[in-house]
Motif scaffolding. Structure first.
Motif, PDB file in Angstrom:
ATOM      1  N   ILE A  41       0.859  -1.183   0.000  1.00 45.31           N
ATOM      2  CA  ILE A  41       0.000   0.000   0.000  1.00 45.31           C
ATOM      3  C   ILE A  41       0.895   1.233   0.000  1.00 45.31           C
ATOM      4  O   ILE A  41       1.773   1.374   0.857  1.00 45.31           O
ATOM      5  CB  ILE A  41      -0.938   0.024   1.227  1.00 45.31           C
ATOM      6  CG1 ILE A  41      -1.885  -1.174   1.206  1.00 45.31           C
ATOM      7  CG2 ILE A  41      -1.725   1.332   1.277  1.00 45.31           C
ATOM      8  CD1 ILE A  41      -2.826  -1.243   2.387  1.00 45.31           C
ATOM      9  N   VAL A  88     -10.964  -1.372  -1.737  1.00 45.47           N
ATOM     10  CA  VAL A  88     -10.197  -0.538  -2.659  1.00 45.47           C
ATOM     11  C   VAL A  88     -11.179  -0.012  -3.689  1.00 45.47           C
ATOM     12  O   VAL A  88     -11.903  -0.783  -4.317  1.00 45.47           O
ATOM     13  CB  VAL A  88      -9.090  -1.326  -3.387  1.00 45.47           C
ATOM     14  CG1 VAL A  88      -8.301  -0.412  -4.307  1.00 45.47           C
ATOM     15  CG2 VAL A  88      -8.182  -2.033  -2.411  1.00 45.47           C
ATOM     16  N   ASN A  91      -8.415   2.811  -6.966  1.00 50.99           N
ATOM     17  CA  ASN A  91      -7.020   2.801  -6.501  1.00 50.99           C
ATOM     18  C   ASN A  91      -6.800   3.464  -5.145  1.00 50.99           C
ATOM     19  O   ASN A  91      -5.667   3.772  -4.787  1.00 50.99           O
ATOM     20  CB  ASN A  91      -6.086   3.424  -7.540  1.00 50.99           C
ATOM     21  CG  ASN A  91      -5.889   2.532  -8.730  1.00 50.99           C
ATOM     22  OD1 ASN A  91      -5.970   1.312  -8.615  1.00 50.99           O
ATOM     23  ND2 ASN A  91      -5.651   3.120  -9.882  1.00 50.99           N
ATOM     24  N   TYR A  93      -7.275   2.858  -1.100  1.00 52.91           N
ATOM     25  CA  TYR A  93      -7.580   1.864  -0.066  1.00 52.91           C
ATOM     26  C   TYR A  93      -8.380   2.520   1.054  1.00 52.91           C
ATOM     27  O   TYR A  93      -8.166   3.691   1.382  1.00 52.91           O
ATOM     28  CB  TYR A  93      -6.284   1.297   0.521  1.00 52.91           C
ATOM     29  CG  TYR A  93      -5.565   0.356  -0.401  1.00 52.91           C
ATOM     30  CD1 TYR A  93      -4.713   0.837  -1.390  1.00 52.91           C
ATOM     31  CD2 TYR A  93      -5.732  -1.016  -0.288  1.00 52.91           C
ATOM     32  CE1 TYR A  93      -4.048  -0.035  -2.243  1.00 52.91           C
ATOM     33  CE2 TYR A  93      -5.062  -1.886  -1.133  1.00 52.91           C
ATOM     34  CZ  TYR A  93      -4.223  -1.393  -2.101  1.00 52.91           C
ATOM     35  OH  TYR A  93      -3.574  -2.256  -2.939  1.00 52.91           O
ATOM     36  N   VAL A 132     -10.219  -7.958  -0.601  1.00 49.57           N
ATOM     37  CA  VAL A 132      -9.125  -7.046  -0.936  1.00 49.57           C
ATOM     38  C   VAL A 132      -7.848  -7.830  -1.203  1.00 49.57           C
ATOM     39  O   VAL A 132      -7.130  -7.559  -2.166  1.00 49.57           O
ATOM     40  CB  VAL A 132      -8.906  -5.995   0.176  1.00 49.57           C
ATOM     41  CG1 VAL A 132      -7.623  -5.195  -0.068  1.00 49.57           C
ATOM     42  CG2 VAL A 132     -10.097  -5.064   0.265  1.00 49.57           C
ATOM     43  N   ARG A 136      -5.960  -7.524  -4.649  1.00 47.55           N
ATOM     44  CA  ARG A 136      -4.725  -6.737  -4.681  1.00 47.55           C
ATOM     45  C   ARG A 136      -3.490  -7.449  -4.137  1.00 47.55           C
ATOM     46  O   ARG A 136      -2.390  -6.920  -4.241  1.00 47.55           O
ATOM     47  CB  ARG A 136      -4.922  -5.443  -3.897  1.00 47.55           C
ATOM     48  CG  ARG A 136      -5.885  -4.486  -4.556  1.00 47.55           C
ATOM     49  CD  ARG A 136      -5.315  -4.033  -5.890  1.00 47.55           C
ATOM     50  NE  ARG A 136      -6.215  -3.134  -6.568  1.00 47.55           N
ATOM     51  CZ  ARG A 136      -5.967  -1.846  -6.752  1.00 47.55           C
ATOM     52  NH1 ARG A 136      -4.875  -1.306  -6.306  1.00 47.55           N
ATOM     53  NH2 ARG A 136      -6.846  -1.108  -7.414  1.00 47.55           N
ATOM     54  N   GLU A 159      -3.238   6.531  -5.388  1.00 53.41           N
ATOM     55  CA  GLU A 159      -3.427   5.282  -4.662  1.00 53.41           C
ATOM     56  C   GLU A 159      -3.016   5.373  -3.212  1.00 53.41           C
ATOM     57  O   GLU A 159      -3.288   4.497  -2.423  1.00 53.41           O
ATOM     58  CB  GLU A 159      -2.608   4.181  -5.361  1.00 53.41           C
ATOM     59  CG  GLU A 159      -2.898   2.809  -4.863  1.00 53.41           C
ATOM     60  CD  GLU A 159      -2.313   1.750  -5.769  1.00 53.41           C
ATOM     61  OE1 GLU A 159      -1.903   0.721  -5.225  1.00 53.41           O
ATOM     62  OE2 GLU A 159      -2.286   1.926  -6.987  1.00 53.41           O
TER      63      GLU A 159
END
Length: 161
Positions: A41, A88, A91, A93, A132, A136, A159
């Motif tokens: 992240i 998410v 883009n 979180y 998630v 991701r 992001e």
């Protein structure tokens, strides 16, 4: 069904914080505590540094914002039960901080960077929803990068958590 029920959560720990020189940000690499999956992240520099200091066991000479949040929680007997990376969207979180105080539970919306930094300071568990992590996560940094569509620096900065 609420996606943050405990049976839908995967435990995480901070593996490392690395600098992304292309975007002038930090990348917090979260790892499934019992498995091989990672979840990187992007976060701002200040938040990344705060997380890295906690990861390295370094106490700053003066309280940072997340230290102040921990001190407030301790002073008012509020327990950080857990933090959860919940979704998410475009883009970005999203996460939640689950708190308890004298039999009352509260859930706060938070940027993942703030939630992670607070969890590190309060020694609270961190989780991600299965959805998630499936969307991701990856088994290695290289495999994670291969799943990404090409993006510009502006996309990467959006992001940030």
């Amino acid at each position: 069904m609420n996606s943050t029920t405990l049976d839908n959560l995967i435990p995480l720990e901070v593996q490392e914080v690395v600098e992304d020189k292309q975007t002038d940000t930090q990348i917090v690499v979260l790892r499934h505590r019992d498995g091989a999956e990672i979840l990187p992240i992007w976060v701002g520099n200040a938040e990344g540094i705060a997380i890295r200091l906690s990861l390295d066991g370094i106490a700053p000479p003066r309280p940072m914002s997340h230290d102040l949040m921990r001190n407030f929680a301790e002073h008012f007997n509020v327990k950080v039960e857990r933090v959860v990376v919940t979704s998410v969207k475009q883009n970005t979180y999203y996460s939640q901080i689950h708190l308890s105080n004298r039999g009352t539970d509260q859930v706060l919306d938070a940027r993942p960077s703030d939630a992670i930094a607070l969890a590190m300071r309060t020694h609270s568990p961190m989780f991600v929803t299965r959805e998630v992590l499936a969307e991701r996560g990856a088994t290695s940094w290289e495999s994670w990068q291969q799943r990404l569509p090409p993006q510009t620096s502006d996309d990467a900065k959006q992001e940030q958590g």
